[in-house]
Design a protein around this motif. Structure first.
Motif, PDB file in Angstrom:
ATOM      1  N   GLN A   1      -3.859   7.500   4.524  1.00 26.56           N
ATOM      2  CA  GLN A   1      -3.314   7.799   5.845  1.00 26.56           C
ATOM      3  C   GLN A   1      -4.078   7.045   6.935  1.00 26.56           C
ATOM      4  O   GLN A   1      -3.477   6.437   7.823  1.00 26.56           O
ATOM      5  CB  GLN A   1      -3.370   9.302   6.114  1.00 26.56           C
ATOM      6  N   ALA A   2      -5.409   7.070   6.866  1.00 25.42           N
ATOM      7  CA  ALA A   2      -6.204   6.369   7.874  1.00 25.42           C
ATOM      8  C   ALA A   2      -5.981   4.864   7.807  1.00 25.42           C
ATOM      9  O   ALA A   2      -5.912   4.184   8.841  1.00 25.42           O
ATOM     10  CB  ALA A   2      -7.681   6.699   7.677  1.00 25.42           C
ATOM     11  N   LEU A   3      -5.846   4.324   6.593  1.00 26.91           N
ATOM     12  CA  LEU A   3      -5.616   2.889   6.437  1.00 26.91           C
ATOM     13  C   LEU A   3      -4.264   2.481   7.011  1.00 26.91           C
ATOM     14  O   LEU A   3      -4.147   1.453   7.686  1.00 26.91           O
ATOM     15  CB  LEU A   3      -5.698   2.510   4.962  1.00 26.91           C
ATOM     16  N   ALA A   4      -3.223   3.271   6.732  1.00 26.62           N
ATOM     17  CA  ALA A   4      -1.890   2.945   7.245  1.00 26.62           C
ATOM     18  C   ALA A   4      -1.865   3.003   8.769  1.00 26.62           C
ATOM     19  O   ALA A   4      -1.283   2.133   9.434  1.00 26.62           O
ATOM     20  CB  ALA A   4      -0.860   3.898   6.651  1.00 26.62           C
ATOM     21  N   LYS A   5      -2.505   4.040   9.345  1.00 18.39           N
ATOM     22  CA  LYS A   5      -2.535   4.158  10.804  1.00 18.39           C
ATOM     23  C   LYS A   5      -3.283   2.992  11.441  1.00 18.39           C
ATOM     24  O   LYS A   5      -2.918   2.505  12.511  1.00 18.39           O
ATOM     25  CB  LYS A   5      -3.198   5.480  11.198  1.00 18.39           C
ATOM     26  N   GLU A   6      -4.331   2.542  10.777  1.00 14.58           N
ATOM     27  CA  GLU A   6      -5.118   1.434  11.305  1.00 14.58           C
ATOM     28  C   GLU A   6      -4.393   0.099  11.166  1.00 14.58           C
ATOM     29  O   GLU A   6      -4.562  -0.807  11.979  1.00 14.58           O
ATOM     30  CB  GLU A   6      -6.457   1.385  10.564  1.00 14.58           C
ATOM     31  N   ASP A   7      -3.561  -0.020  10.128  1.00 21.10           N
ATOM     32  CA  ASP A   7      -2.935  -1.312   9.823  1.00 21.10           C
ATOM     33  C   ASP A   7      -1.631  -1.561  10.562  1.00 21.10           C
ATOM     34  O   ASP A   7      -1.268  -2.717  10.807  1.00 21.10           O
ATOM     35  CB  ASP A   7      -2.675  -1.408   8.316  1.00 21.10           C
TER      36      ASP A   7
ATOM     37  N   GLY B   1       0.139   7.659  -1.952  1.00 24.14           N
ATOM     38  CA  GLY B   1      -0.067   6.763  -0.826  1.00 24.14           C
ATOM     39  C   GLY B   1       0.445   7.372   0.462  1.00 24.14           C
ATOM     40  O   GLY B   1       0.900   8.522   0.503  1.00 24.14           O
ATOM     41  N   TYR B   2       0.387   6.575   1.525  1.00 24.52           N
ATOM     42  CA  TYR B   2       0.856   7.032   2.837  1.00 24.52           C
ATOM     43  C   TYR B   2       1.487   5.836   3.550  1.00 24.52           C
ATOM     44  O   TYR B   2       0.988   4.714   3.467  1.00 24.52           O
ATOM     45  CB  TYR B   2      -0.313   7.567   3.669  1.00 24.52           C
TER      46      TYR B   2
ATOM     47  N   GLN C   1       6.615  -1.668   8.516  1.00 22.89           N
ATOM     48  CA  GLN C   1       6.046  -0.542   7.774  1.00 22.89           C
ATOM     49  C   GLN C   1       4.734  -0.958   7.118  1.00 22.89           C
ATOM     50  O   GLN C   1       4.629  -2.057   6.566  1.00 22.89           O
ATOM     51  CB  GLN C   1       7.012  -0.063   6.688  1.00 22.89           C
ATOM     52  N   SER C   2       3.719  -0.084   7.208  1.00 20.15           N
ATOM     53  CA  SER C   2       2.460  -0.257   6.488  1.00 20.15           C
ATOM     54  C   SER C   2       2.364   0.847   5.440  1.00 20.15           C
ATOM     55  O   SER C   2       2.465   2.031   5.770  1.00 20.15           O
ATOM     56  CB  SER C   2       1.268  -0.180   7.444  1.00 20.15           C
TER      57      SER C   2
ATOM     58  N   VAL D   1      -4.971  -0.720  -1.468  1.00 20.54           N
ATOM     59  CA  VAL D   1      -3.959  -1.787  -1.372  1.00 20.54           C
ATOM     60  C   VAL D   1      -3.072  -1.476  -0.173  1.00 20.54           C
ATOM     61  O   VAL D   1      -2.766  -0.313   0.096  1.00 20.54           O
ATOM     62  CB  VAL D   1      -3.093  -1.850  -2.648  1.00 20.54           C
ATOM     63  N   ILE D   2      -2.665  -2.517   0.538  1.00 19.29           N
ATOM     64  CA  ILE D   2      -1.711  -2.348   1.635  1.00 19.29           C
ATOM     65  C   ILE D   2      -0.518  -3.260   1.392  1.00 19.29           C
ATOM     66  O   ILE D   2      -0.680  -4.442   1.101  1.00 19.29           O
ATOM     67  CB  ILE D   2      -2.350  -2.661   3.004  1.00 19.29           C
TER      68      ILE D   2
END
Length: 311
Positions: A190-196, A236-237, A254-255, A268-269
């Motif tokens: 979740q934090a990675l998706a929000k940051e990316d 994932g998120y 979308q991330s 992974v993103i």
């Protein structure tokens, strides 16, 4: 001519029994266990040893002694080679890199891959991300570029058009890239998706890698979806934005972040960028592609998965 060692998995001298990913310039945090070597097949030309008390017993014992001596000598030579190798993990050991056969256009011993190098059995309907241990189907009407930008692996729509903000550049109605996040303190999907997500939007619709505002820049955005999702057997998120641009129809970005299914489970993103309007891919394709991500080697990817996915 370059003698750089190509990206790949190489023995990790700091952790016996494991391999670490070399990205072509430096070691990464990705590791995996070394697969056990298969047992050697029985050689048809080998003859079983004669009984000690029977005919040929002395000759068989002599052959066995000679063979044992050869094994000892081979072990000593191998040990000497390994001891003279570099212990510094800054670069892969030279003996770990497969040799290439020289041609009229390249000198023998040049191990650097040419831009057109690709496995002979590479499936044209699947994008393989060996580093992150996943595969992604390539939908009908999409393609895998012969050359990818940097370390990003990309698929995109075959049809391109003049970018509305920079007519000298080509834009695509849909792109999907896989990447490994770096320089971040985020640890959860979740934090990675929000940051990316903001950077993903900027790369798709604000400006390209050389600073051209290919859509005239983003004028506004709004989040239209977010939540947990299962990806390749992991949780994932994802976060999805709709962006409005100064020129052109704008689009959807979308991330998707999730832990890799292999090795140390590094994050992974996967980034999606779809144009809005009638020429853009349907948003449902984002969900279809997410559900179709598989761990590397999963039998579900065999048989051309991408051929069954519409644009």
């Amino acid at each position: 001519m370059s003698n750089a060692t190509p990206p790949g998995w190489y023995p990790d001298t700091s952790a016996p029994g494991s391999e670490r990913w070399w990205d072509g310039t430096a070691w990464t945090a990705h590791t995996r266990a070394v697969a056990p070597a298969p047992a050697p097949p029985y050689a048809a030309h080998q003859q079983p040893a004669a009984p000690a008390g029977g005919k040929g017993g002395k000759g068989a014992r002599a052959v066995a002694l000679v063979a044992a001596g050869a094994v000892v000598v081979g072990a000593v030579v191998t040990g000497a080679v390994l001891l003279t190798g570099k212990d510094d993990p800054a670069t892969p050991h030279a003996h770990s890199t497969p040799a290439r056969t020289g041609t009229d256009d390249e000198a023998p011993g040049d191990d650097s891959p040419s831009p057109d190098d690709s496995p002979a059995d590479e499936d044209p309907t699947v994008l393989v991300d060996q580093l992150n241990g996943i595969t992604l189907p390539i939908p009908d009407g999409w393609e895998r570029p012969e050359r990818n930008a940097g370390v990003l692996l990309t698929i995109r729509t075959k049809d391109s058009y003049d970018c509305p903000g920079a007519s000298s550049s080509f834009c695509y109605h849909g792109t999907v890239t896989t990447r490994t996040p770096s320089g971040t303190d985020a640890t959860t999907p979740q934090a990675l998706a929000k940051e990316d997500i903001a950077d993903a939007a900027d790369r798709a619709y604000e400006e390209d890698l050389v600073g051209r505002r290919i859509h005239g820049g983003i004028t506004s955005h709004r989040q239209i979806a977010a939540g947990e999702v299962g990806v390749a057997g992991r949780t994932g998120y994802y976060i999805r934005w709709q962006v409005t641009t100064a020129k052109g129809p704008g689009g959807y970005v979308q991330s998707l972040a999730f832990p890799s299914a292999v090795g140390s489970e590094s994050p992974v993103i996967v980034r999606y960028a779809f144009d809005a309007g009638p020429d853009g891919p349907p948003l449902t394709l984002m969900d279809t592609l997410t559900r179709s991500i598989r761990p590397l080697g999963d039998s579900a990817t065999d048989g051309g998965v991408g051929s069954s996915i519409a644009r």
